[in-house]
Scaffold this motif. Structure first.
Motif, short mmCIF file in Angstrom:
data_model
loop_
_atom_site.label_atom_id
_atom_site.label_comp_id
_atom_site.label_asym_id
_atom_site.label_seq_id
_atom_site.Cartn_x
_atom_site.Cartn_y
_atom_site.Cartn_z
N ASN A 61 44.43 40.85 54.91
CA ASN A 61 44.23 39.80 56.48
C ASN A 61 44.50 38.57 55.99
OD1 ASN A 61 43.85 39.26 58.49
ND2 ASN A 61 41.73 38.55 58.75
N LYS A 62 44.96 38.31 54.48
CA LYS A 62 45.81 37.32 53.69
C LYS A 62 47.06 36.38 54.79
CE LYS A 62 47.84 34.38 50.17
NZ LYS A 62 47.67 34.65 48.56
N LEU A 63 46.99 35.11 55.14
CA LEU A 63 48.50 34.47 55.32
C LEU A 63 49.52 35.09 55.09
CD1 LEU A 63 49.89 33.18 58.33
CD2 LEU A 63 48.27 31.01 57.98
N ILE A 64 50.63 34.80 55.21
CA ILE A 64 51.72 35.04 54.37
C ILE A 64 52.32 34.28 54.46
CG2 ILE A 64 53.15 36.81 53.17
CD1 ILE A 64 50.37 37.95 52.26
N GLY A 65 53.20 34.13 56.12
CA GLY A 65 54.09 33.26 56.52
C GLY A 65 53.85 33.06 58.05
N ILE A 66 54.48 31.84 58.02
CA ILE A 66 53.95 30.95 59.49
C ILE A 66 55.30 31.26 59.49
CG2 ILE A 66 54.13 28.87 60.57
CD1 ILE A 66 51.67 28.74 58.21
N SER A 67 56.29 31.09 61.03
CA SER A 67 58.04 29.99 61.74
C SER A 67 56.89 30.06 62.47
CB SER A 67 57.94 32.04 62.08
OG SER A 67 57.65 32.72 62.88
N ILE A 68 58.23 28.90 63.50
CA ILE A 68 57.74 27.95 64.18
C ILE A 68 59.21 28.49 65.33
CG2 ILE A 68 57.75 25.66 64.63
CD1 ILE A 68 56.34 25.37 62.24
N ILE A 69 58.93 28.43 65.95
CA ILE A 69 60.30 28.66 67.13
C ILE A 69 60.14 26.99 68.25
CG2 ILE A 69 61.10 29.59 69.03
CD1 ILE A 69 60.26 32.87 68.03
N ARG A 70 61.23 26.28 67.81
CA ARG A 70 61.22 25.16 69.04
C ARG A 70 61.83 25.52 70.29
NH1 ARG A 70 62.32 24.02 63.06
NH2 ARG A 70 60.41 23.11 62.48
N LEU A 71 61.13 25.70 71.46
CA LEU A 71 61.51 25.37 72.14
C LEU A 71 62.51 25.05 72.84
CD1 LEU A 71 58.46 27.17 74.00
CD2 LEU A 71 60.32 28.81 72.52
N GLU A 72 62.08 23.58 72.50
CA GLU A 72 63.31 22.57 73.15
C GLU A 72 63.68 21.14 71.91
OE1 GLU A 72 61.13 20.13 76.44
OE2 GLU A 72 61.89 22.54 77.86
N LEU A 73 64.78 20.71 71.87
CA LEU A 73 65.51 20.45 70.94
C LEU A 73 65.55 18.52 71.68
CD1 LEU A 73 67.26 22.35 68.27
CD2 LEU A 73 65.28 21.87 68.56
N ASN A 74 64.89 17.61 70.40
CA ASN A 74 65.43 16.43 70.83
C ASN A 74 66.34 15.90 69.53
OD1 ASN A 74 63.83 15.57 67.76
ND2 ASN A 74 61.67 15.04 69.26
#
Length: 160
Positions: A61-74
């Protein structure tokens, strides 16, 4: 591995992940500011509509990775960060997890209706550039990150 959308219940694991990642990666975390200041900048100043995904290893149950999807870009995000960001725990790098997380994130982008995504990485981040190129990333330009005085590579990946 299993993936999930981050919730408030994941806050402490996410903060621990970022502390470990950035304290051990001096090429990315610059010591001109405290880590608390950096995290505040990350989570507040450039906040945008986004979805954060977490990749956990099933066995511990180790957190291995994080990803972020930015739905809008300034304008700032469009120039320097792009639609997708992903991070692998510093102790778990070079084990193929980046490829898994990146492919998962691209599939989620497609489900969210993206036809193409913008991805930005530092030129010195050869591993990320290889992952991006292996997923049909096309280099559109290199620009100078004025804050860090390093080159950024901007890629597009066509999803449709």
């Amino acid at each position: 591995m299993f993936f999930k959308i981050a919730t408030i219940e994941d806050k402490n694991k996410i903060l621990d992940f970022y502390y470990e990642y950035y304290l051990n990666n001096k090429e990315i975390y610059k010591p001109e500011m405290s880590l608390d200041e950096w995290l505040k900048k990350l989570f507040c100043n450039y906040r945008n509509k986004e979805v954060m995904y977490l990749m956990y290893r099933k066995t511990d149950n180790k957190l291995i990775g994080i990803s972020i999807i930015r739905l809008e870009l300034n304008d700032f995000l469009k120039m320097y960060w792009g639609n997708v960001g992903y991070y692998i725990n510093i102790t778990e790098q070079n084990k193929g997890y980046g490829k898994q997380l990146f492919r998962f994130t691209l599939r989620e982008c497609k489900k969210l209706g993206f036809e193409k995504v913008l991805i930005v990485c530092y030129k010195q981040n050869i591993v990320s550039a290889k992952i991006i190129k292996a997923n049909k990333g096309v280099l559109i330009e290199e620009i100078l990150d004025e804050d860090n005085k390093e080159l950024l590579q901007r890629y597009y990946i066509q999803l449709t």
